[in-house]
Design an enzyme around this catalytic site. Structure first.
Site, short mmCIF file in Angstrom:
data_model
loop_
_atom_site.label_atom_id
_atom_site.label_comp_id
_atom_site.label_asym_id
_atom_site.label_seq_id
_atom_site.Cartn_x
_atom_site.Cartn_y
_atom_site.Cartn_z
N GLN A 147 -11.01 7.17 3.74
CA GLN A 147 -9.94 7.85 4.50
C GLN A 147 -10.45 9.20 4.98
O GLN A 147 -9.71 10.19 5.04
CB GLN A 147 -8.68 8.01 3.63
CG GLN A 147 -8.21 6.71 2.98
CD GLN A 147 -7.76 5.64 3.98
OE1 GLN A 147 -6.89 5.89 4.80
NE2 GLN A 147 -8.37 4.45 3.89
N TYR A 196 0.85 -1.20 0.00
CA TYR A 196 0.00 0.00 0.00
C TYR A 196 0.89 1.26 0.00
O TYR A 196 1.77 1.40 0.83
CB TYR A 196 -0.95 0.02 1.20
CG TYR A 196 -2.03 -1.05 1.14
CD1 TYR A 196 -2.22 -1.83 0.00
CD2 TYR A 196 -2.85 -1.29 2.23
CE1 TYR A 196 -3.20 -2.82 -0.05
CE2 TYR A 196 -3.83 -2.28 2.19
CZ TYR A 196 -4.00 -3.04 1.05
OH TYR A 196 -4.97 -4.02 1.01
N ASN A 202 -7.26 -13.42 -1.60
CA ASN A 202 -7.34 -13.69 -3.04
C ASN A 202 -6.86 -15.10 -3.40
O ASN A 202 -6.36 -15.32 -4.50
CB ASN A 202 -6.53 -12.64 -3.83
CG ASN A 202 -6.96 -11.23 -3.49
OD1 ASN A 202 -8.11 -10.88 -3.66
ND2 ASN A 202 -6.04 -10.41 -2.99
P1 NAP Z 1 -14.55 0.64 -0.55
O1 NAP Z 1 -15.24 0.93 0.74
O2 NAP Z 1 -15.20 -0.28 -1.50
O3 NAP Z 1 -14.23 2.01 -1.31
C1 NAP Z 1 -13.71 3.10 -0.62
C2 NAP Z 1 -13.73 4.30 -1.55
O4 NAP Z 1 -15.07 4.78 -1.65
C3 NAP Z 1 -12.87 5.44 -1.03
O5 NAP Z 1 -12.15 6.02 -2.11
C4 NAP Z 1 -13.90 6.40 -0.49
O6 NAP Z 1 -13.49 7.77 -0.59
C5 NAP Z 1 -15.05 6.18 -1.45
N1 NAP Z 1 -16.32 6.68 -0.89
C6 NAP Z 1 -17.11 7.58 -1.50
N2 NAP Z 1 -18.18 7.87 -0.73
C7 NAP Z 1 -18.06 7.14 0.40
C8 NAP Z 1 -18.84 7.01 1.58
N3 NAP Z 1 -19.98 7.70 1.75
N4 NAP Z 1 -18.44 6.19 2.54
C9 NAP Z 1 -17.30 5.48 2.40
N5 NAP Z 1 -16.49 5.55 1.30
C10 NAP Z 1 -16.87 6.38 0.30
O7 NAP Z 1 -13.13 0.05 -0.09
P2 NAP Z 1 -11.63 0.05 -0.74
O8 NAP Z 1 -10.94 1.30 -0.33
O9 NAP Z 1 -11.68 -0.29 -2.18
O10 NAP Z 1 -11.03 -1.19 0.06
C11 NAP Z 1 -11.15 -1.24 1.48
C12 NAP Z 1 -9.97 -1.95 2.08
O11 NAP Z 1 -9.92 -3.29 1.59
C13 NAP Z 1 -8.60 -1.38 1.76
O12 NAP Z 1 -8.24 -0.27 2.55
C14 NAP Z 1 -7.72 -2.56 2.05
O13 NAP Z 1 -7.49 -2.69 3.45
C15 NAP Z 1 -8.57 -3.72 1.57
N6 NAP Z 1 -8.23 -4.16 0.19
C16 NAP Z 1 -7.62 -5.35 0.06
C17 NAP Z 1 -7.31 -5.85 -1.20
C18 NAP Z 1 -6.69 -7.20 -1.30
O14 NAP Z 1 -6.25 -7.60 -2.38
N7 NAP Z 1 -6.59 -7.94 -0.22
C19 NAP Z 1 -7.61 -5.10 -2.35
C20 NAP Z 1 -8.24 -3.86 -2.20
C21 NAP Z 1 -8.55 -3.41 -0.92
P3 NAP Z 1 -13.18 8.67 0.74
O15 NAP Z 1 -11.88 8.19 1.28
O16 NAP Z 1 -13.13 10.05 0.19
O17 NAP Z 1 -14.32 8.48 1.71
#
Ligand code: NAP
Length: 304
Positions: A270, A61, A164
């Site tokens: 975030q 990350y 994954n």
């Molecule tokens: P997500 O919750 O699906 O998407 C988050 C995104 O949505 C952020 O950019 C956020 O922006 C946006 N967003 C817009 N409106 C929102 C609202 N009202 N509430 C919350 N979010 C909103 O999650 P993700 O960031 O894609 O993934 C979450 C976590 O999963 C990662 O941090 C990581 O720990 C994990 N992950 C793991 C893998 C893997 O391969 N194992 C891959 C991807 C992710 P703002 O920040 O502006 O709110």
């Protein structure tokens, strides 16, 4: 109409004895926008103060395709060294095994180094959960298991997870491990429902793995649905969100949490207010009818 049970106040990671909040916060996007350690600390506090005790990061990350490998761990390490008491308030998870830009590496030497490097960047003696980020097809699971068992025995890692992995890869690694896997981390969201019917969650329940859902909002797409399918899923979530006075995102997290495998959604935001808001997902109630309405919208066709 019978309601599905609310999630418990804490969930155990597999059989590890480690208890976490039923919703987690992830730091994939932590280094975006040049965030400082003071700004990152505010997000950590927002999660912990809201009762979200399970924090997920990874060594990759921060990598932007050219550089930045390890940067999210470094930033969290700065937060922890400035305020060491935070470490005791969180269950800390990280991952390794991807060597950018692509090859996956779970050779013994690389894994040992990856684990040590993560601890050094995070400025901690141990992590609570260490996960293989993506499977390395060229690594024999027996060799991988030996390195991971050694890391557990030496106290660097308390519990082990995969992300994954196919079901067969999970079963093979688990077979060779002395300390069995505690978690699995696939992509699961109301827009990504393959796990519900392809056996992954059934395997998790059978092996006693706690599933963690990455991208629970489909990477944010659920907040701004574009096509007909996404709009239909959003509308089905909104029915429950509106009735219970929560946002669609909170309804989405709670929809995942209502599954009997005990899915822990990883909040990806975030933004301090949005992270804290996520904790409300623990209070949302689902009926079977409402739950299946979201599933049917995501399938795009009726159930048989
Ligand atoms: P997500 O919750 O699906 O998407 C988050 C995104 O949505 C952020 O950019 C956020 O922006 C946006 N967003 C817009 N409106 C929102 C609202 N009202 N509430 C919350 N979010 C909103 O999650 P993700 O960031 O894609 O993934 C979450 C976590 O999963 C990662 O941090 C990581 O720990 C994990 N992950 C793991 C893998 C893997 O391969 N194992 C891959 C991807 C992710 P703002 O920040 O502006 O709110």
């Amino acid at each position: 109409m019978s309601e599905l049970p609310l999630p418990p106040a804490t969930r155990q990671l597999g059989a590890s004895g480690i208890h976490v909040s039923p919703i987690a916060w992830g730091m994939w996007r932590l280094t975006e926008n040049g965030r400082t350690a003071a700004e990152a600390a505010k997000l950590v506090h927002a999660a912990l103060d809201a009762g979200i005790t399970f924090l997920d990061t990874a060594d990759i990350y921060g990598f932007d395709g050219a550089g930045g490998f390890g940067d999210a761990e470094v930033l969290l390490g700065e937060v922890l060294s400035a305020e060491p008491a935070l470490r005791g308030r969180m269950v800390l998870a990280t991952k390794g095994g991807i060597l950018p830009p692509l090859p996956y590496d779970q050779s013994a030497d690389y894994l040992r180094k990856a684990i040590d490097d993560s601890l050094a960047r995070l400025k901690v003696d141990s992590v609570d959960l260490w996960q293989i980020h993506r499977p390395d097809i060229l690594a024999h699971p027996q060799e991988t298991a030996r390195v991971l068992d050694d890391a557990v025995a030496s106290g660097k890692i308390r519990a082990l997870g995969v992300s994954n992995f196919t079901q067969a890869q999970t079963a093979a690694l688990n077979h060779f491990l002395g300390t069995k896997l505690a978690t699995t981390q696939p992509e699961i969201s109301p827009l990504r429902i393959t796990c519900f019917e392809n056996g992954e969650l059934d395997q998790a329940m059978m092996l006693g793995l706690t599933p963690m859902a990455w991208s629970p909002l489909g990477g944010g797409r659920l907040t701004a649905p574009e096509n007909a399918r996404e709009k239909a899923v959003a509308a089905a979530l909104d029915v429950v969100a509106d009735a219970q006075g929560v946002s669609r995102t909170v309804a989405a997290y709670s929809w995942l949490m209502a599954h009997p495998a005990g899915i822990i959604p990883i909040i990806g935001s975030q933004n301090a207010e949005r992270i804290a808001e996520g904790a409300a997902a623990m209070t949302v109630r689902w009926t079977r009818t409402d739950w299946y309405a979201v599933l049917v919208a995501a399938r795009g066709e009726r159930l048989p």
